[in-house]
Design a protein around this motif. Structure first.
Motif, PDB file in Angstrom:
ATOM      1  N   PRO A  64       0.804  -1.223   0.000  1.00 18.76           N
ATOM      2  CA  PRO A  64       0.000   0.000   0.000  1.00 18.76           C
ATOM      3  C   PRO A  64       0.834   1.267   0.000  1.00 18.76           C
ATOM      4  CG  PRO A  64      -0.062  -1.055   2.156  1.00 18.76           C
ATOM      5  CD  PRO A  64       0.626  -2.007   1.233  1.00 18.76           C
ATOM      6  N   MET A  65       2.129   1.187   0.352  1.00 20.87           N
ATOM      7  CA  MET A  65       2.952   2.385   0.334  1.00 20.87           C
ATOM      8  C   MET A  65       3.153   2.889  -1.085  1.00 20.87           C
ATOM      9  SD  MET A  65       4.145   4.414   2.510  1.00 20.87           S
ATOM     10  CE  MET A  65       5.044   5.959   2.364  1.00 20.87           C
ATOM     11  N   THR A  66       3.154   1.993  -2.077  1.00 18.39           N
ATOM     12  CA  THR A  66       3.257   2.415  -3.463  1.00 18.39           C
ATOM     13  C   THR A  66       1.893   2.614  -4.097  1.00 18.39           C
ATOM     14  OG1 THR A  66       3.332   0.146  -4.314  1.00 18.39           O
ATOM     15  CG2 THR A  66       5.425   1.149  -3.702  1.00 18.39           C
ATOM     16  N   SER A  67       0.847   2.194  -3.416  1.00 17.88           N
ATOM     17  CA  SER A  67      -0.508   2.346  -3.940  1.00 17.88           C
ATOM     18  C   SER A  67      -1.131   3.661  -3.504  1.00 17.88           C
ATOM     19  CB  SER A  67      -1.382   1.176  -3.480  1.00 17.88           C
ATOM     20  OG  SER A  67      -0.817  -0.051  -3.853  1.00 17.88           O
ATOM     21  N   PHE A  68      -0.737   4.165  -2.349  1.00 18.34           N
ATOM     22  CA  PHE A  68      -1.208   5.471  -1.898  1.00 18.34           C
ATOM     23  C   PHE A  68      -0.252   6.549  -2.396  1.00 18.34           C
ATOM     24  CE2 PHE A  68      -3.343   3.042   1.609  1.00 18.34           C
ATOM     25  CZ  PHE A  68      -4.630   3.440   1.307  1.00 18.34           C
ATOM     26  N   ASN A  69      -0.829   7.682  -2.788  1.00 16.72           N
ATOM     27  CA  ASN A  69      -0.032   8.829  -3.198  1.00 16.72           C
ATOM     28  C   ASN A  69       0.600   9.445  -1.952  1.00 16.72           C
ATOM     29  OD1 ASN A  69       0.915  11.370  -4.068  1.00 16.72           O
ATOM     30  ND2 ASN A  69      -0.606  11.409  -5.706  1.00 16.72           N
ATOM     31  N   PRO A  70       1.938   9.465  -1.847  1.00 19.36           N
ATOM     32  CA  PRO A  70       2.566   9.927  -0.595  1.00 19.36           C
ATOM     33  C   PRO A  70       2.383  11.409  -0.317  1.00 19.36           C
ATOM     34  CG  PRO A  70       4.231   9.499  -2.272  1.00 19.36           C
ATOM     35  CD  PRO A  70       2.931   8.998  -2.821  1.00 19.36           C
ATOM     36  N   THR A  71       1.960  12.224  -1.294  1.00 22.15           N
ATOM     37  CA  THR A  71       1.798  13.656  -1.061  1.00 22.15           C
ATOM     38  C   THR A  71       0.348  14.047  -0.808  1.00 22.15           C
ATOM     39  OG1 THR A  71       1.520  14.132  -3.407  1.00 22.15           O
ATOM     40  CG2 THR A  71       3.766  14.122  -2.558  1.00 22.15           C
ATOM     41  N   ALA A 128      -6.253   0.581   5.682  1.00 27.23           N
ATOM     42  CA  ALA A 128      -6.772   1.744   4.951  1.00 27.23           C
ATOM     43  C   ALA A 128      -7.030   1.401   3.493  1.00 27.23           C
ATOM     44  CB  ALA A 128      -5.796   2.914   5.062  1.00 27.23           C
ATOM     45  N   MET A 129      -6.194   0.538   2.919  1.00 27.42           N
ATOM     46  CA  MET A 129      -6.425   0.101   1.544  1.00 27.42           C
ATOM     47  C   MET A 129      -7.732  -0.685   1.443  1.00 27.42           C
ATOM     48  SD  MET A 129      -5.467  -0.032  -1.610  1.00 27.42           S
ATOM     49  CE  MET A 129      -3.834   0.672  -1.457  1.00 27.42           C
ATOM     50  N   ILE A 130      -7.995  -1.500   2.455  1.00 27.59           N
ATOM     51  CA  ILE A 130      -9.266  -2.234   2.467  1.00 27.59           C
ATOM     52  C   ILE A 130     -10.429  -1.257   2.649  1.00 27.59           C
ATOM     53  CG2 ILE A 130     -10.605  -3.978   3.712  1.00 27.59           C
ATOM     54  CD1 ILE A 130      -7.942  -5.321   4.439  1.00 27.59           C
TER      55      ILE A 130
END
Length: 660
Positions: free
Chosen positions: A402-409, A466-468
């Motif tokens: 999920p770290m690469t699936s969520f936009n970090p900004t 959170a991804m779920i």
């Protein structure tokens, strides 16, 4: 509070003070001493340093200290202007592959690479000569000369961002190229761009001073630090400060820009709250967008929410990492897909979710989801909108990392709220409230505070939950979970699995769980699909897996999972050999080279996936038809892990001979 951390670093604090002094002088000096700096005193020409004139006067009696202070404004303005030109042109050049497509992007990148091969100062000298002498033409010359370096840097940064899962999801959602660039790409490369822009500002300042010193930059009667150094050079032996003072000012200003940029990079972040980059809130549109309505699902006779037939994924060279997959998932069913890395599990899920892009090609006889055939191309724009609405509301994807699936900004609440905004037509306030509600539903404490945090402020388990939560922002009929417990400890793994089971139970959704861990899949799923070399080799009910699995590969996977009865004095069971690469799938059964029960037929004919028992299909010429509850001794290898591949292969040959 995070930005105040810069004050704890002595170096960063010193850089900020230096930059503040430079900017204050640039603003106030022309207002306070602009008139005095141009006053001439013919009785005091080329005077040495004194109390009245600390660094002396020039050839017409003007005070050199005041002129150095007043020249700060023009020097800084020209340097920042050149940096802005280089930055804007560099971002445009770097984004060319995204904006122009593959062919146009390649051409621009080739031109940028050629330009980068030339030293920047030589390119600036050439452009300054072509554009003409003067401060503004020189500013453009330095800016254009710096653009290729920025372009190469931006192209590298953007290429790394475009591989992220949230970019693929945004593309599938129909986001345009420019919107994709401004919303998802530029905020994620802002920090390195700021660092390089500040360093470039210092470099531009030095370049300007150099060109003015050579007579190509600022022309009289205007003056900057480079012009003052040129005028003071003729009297370097009589009054060294006339040339050294503006040179020292150039060094101080350059250091201030560079050190400040490095310090700010540690704490800089781009707010992505509603309104876009930098948290700027735009006025709400007068007409409220209507929610997209997914087509009413049509139930088929078998009550299947997903029916895949003949799925094939091909690489540009013709290799097929997924070949001939038939899969059916019924309403509220839980199906697990297991296999070693490279067996095609994740590609199958991404192909079903329509998340694969060129150069990969997806072919299928049918991919029917909720009554819609996703394998058929949409005929009209309305069909495309309905398909996006269907995939956005009825199908949820839980990615492996999920770290690469969520936009970090972007804040977590904004990313979750986009689902309700895009597909439900909710206002930002309503969508954020629903996001907080969904986070609370997946057992994340204090959801009202969490929606204002960024992904890096969540732990690994919280990001997965959170991804779920993002997946159930709507009412999904199918949840695809791709390795949702990878890299999580056992406690968090158990929580995620229980959460998936609860989501399935409370939302009535079917579950397609992908994992390399047989034990995890047996715990959650009703049926298990085993994949090897891009195809299904066995499908069986989860409660019968240990006793009734018939494919040797399935048995080997079961034996490779240690349990409480495993003898700790012996090496862990492994499967000899290596998985087959997609481009080198042999004729016949792909598992034959690793299977101790393989015969000549296995190397000549590819077995057909056939039903061998109720709710069980196997693709094997020599299935294990007498289940024992354990793995036959000839199927698994307990060779020392440090054995070479050749030794492992020799072990396979010996085991085959024993079986025959």
């Amino acid at each position: 509070m995070r930005r105040l951390a810069i004050l704890r670093s002595p170096l960063a604090l010193g850089a900020l003070i230096m930059l503040a002094l430079v900017l204050v002088v640039a603003i106030l000096a022309p207002l306070l001493w602009g008139a005095a700096a141009v006053e001439t005193d013919t009785s005091n020409i080329n005077a040495a340093p004194s109390a009245q004139h600390p660094i002396g006067t020039d050839a017409v009696g003007r005070d050199l200290l005041l002129r150095t202070l007043v020249a700060t404004q023009l020097t800084v303005v020209l340097a920042l202007g050149a940096t802005a030109i280089a930055l804007v042109l560099g971002v445009i050049l770097g984004a060319a592959p995204l904006l122009l497509g593959r062919a146009g992007g390649r051409l621009v990148i080739a031109l940028v690479n050629i330009a980068v091969a030339f030293p920047g100062i030589l390119l600036a000298l050439f452009l300054a000569t072509v554009l003409g002498v003067g401060e503004w033409s020189t500013m453009w010359a330095i800016g254009i000369a710096g653009a290729p370096s920025f372009g190469r840097f931006c192209q590298t940064l953007i290429a790394g961002i475009l591989d992220r899962d949230y970019i693929a999801a945004a593309r599938i959602a129909g986001l345009g190229r420019m919107r994709l660039l401004t919303r998802h790409v530029l905020p994620n490369i802002a920090e390195p761009l700021i660092v390089n822009a500040t360093i470039a500002a210092g470099g531009s300042l030095l370049a300007f001073a150099g060109l003015s010193f050579l007579g190509l930059g600022v022309q009289a009667p205007a003056y900057d630090w480079g012009r003052l150094m040129l005028e003071g050079l003729s009297r370097i032996y009589l009054n060294p400060l006339a040339a050294l003072a503006p040179g020292i000012a150039v060094v101080i200003a350059g250091l201030a820009f560079n050190l400040t940029g490095e310090a700010l990079a540690k704490v800089y972040s781009v707010s992505a709250m509603p309104g876009g980059m930098l948290g700027i809130r735009r006025r709400a549109p007068q007409r409220r967008r209507q929610p997209q309505v997914a087509p009413e699902p049509a139930q088929d006779a078998a009550d299947a929410v997903l029916d895949v037939r003949g799925l094939r994924v091909e690489l540009p060279d013709g290799a097929a990492p997924v070949r001939g997959v038939d899969l059916k998932v019924h309403v509220q069913d839980a199906v697990g897909i297991v296999g070693e890395s490279g067996s095609g599990k994740s590609l199958t899920a991404l192909a079903i979710a329509q998340l694969l892009e060129e150069p990969l090609r997806v072919h299928a006889d049918a991919i029917r989801f909720a009554g819609t055939d996703l394998a058929a191309a949409p005929r009209t724009a309305q069909d495309l909108a309905q398909r996006r609405a269907l995939l956005g509301t009825a199908m949820a994807m839980v990615f492996q990392d999920p770290m690469t699936s969520f936009n970090p900004t972007m804040r977590m609440g904004v990313q979750l709220a986009e689902v309700s905004r895009f597909h439900g037509g909710m206002s930002w306030r309503q969508a954020l409230q629903r996001a907080a509600q969904r986070l609370g539903a997946v057992s994340i404490t204090d959801p009202e505070r969490r929606i204002r945090q960024y992904p890096h402020e969540f732990s690994g388990g919280m990001r997965q939950r959170a991804m779920i939560a993002m997946g159930v922002m709507a009412a999904p009929r199918l949840v695809i979970a791709d390795e949702p417990t990878t890299a999580l400890d056992v406690t968090v793994q158990k929580q995620v699995l229980e959460l998936l089971a609860r989501v399935r139970r409370e939302n009535g959704a079917a579950l397609l769980l992908i994992s390399h861990d047989v034990a995890v899949v047996r715990q959650v799923c009703d049926r298990i699909v085993v994949m090897y070399a891009g195809r299904i080799v066995e499908e069986i009910r989860a409660d019968r897996l240990a006793d009734d699995a018939q494919h040797p590969y399935t048995r080997a996977l079961i034996a490779a999972v240690p349990d409480m009865r495993t003898d700790r004095a012996r090496p862990l069971t492994t499967i000899p050999g290596r998985p087959v690469a997609p481009g080198s799938v042999p004729i016949g059964c792909a598992f034959a080279a690793r299977c101790p029960a393989a015969t000549a037929r296995c190397t000549q004919e590819d077995p057909v996936l056939a039903e061998v028992a109720p709710q069980q299909r196997v693709a094997c010429w020599n299935p294990i038809v007498t289940p024992t509850g354990g793995l036959p001794a000839a199927t698994a290898s307990t060779a020392d892990p440090e054995d070479t591949d050749d030794e492992a292969q020799r072990g396979v040959v010996a085991e085959r001979s024993a079986v025959r």
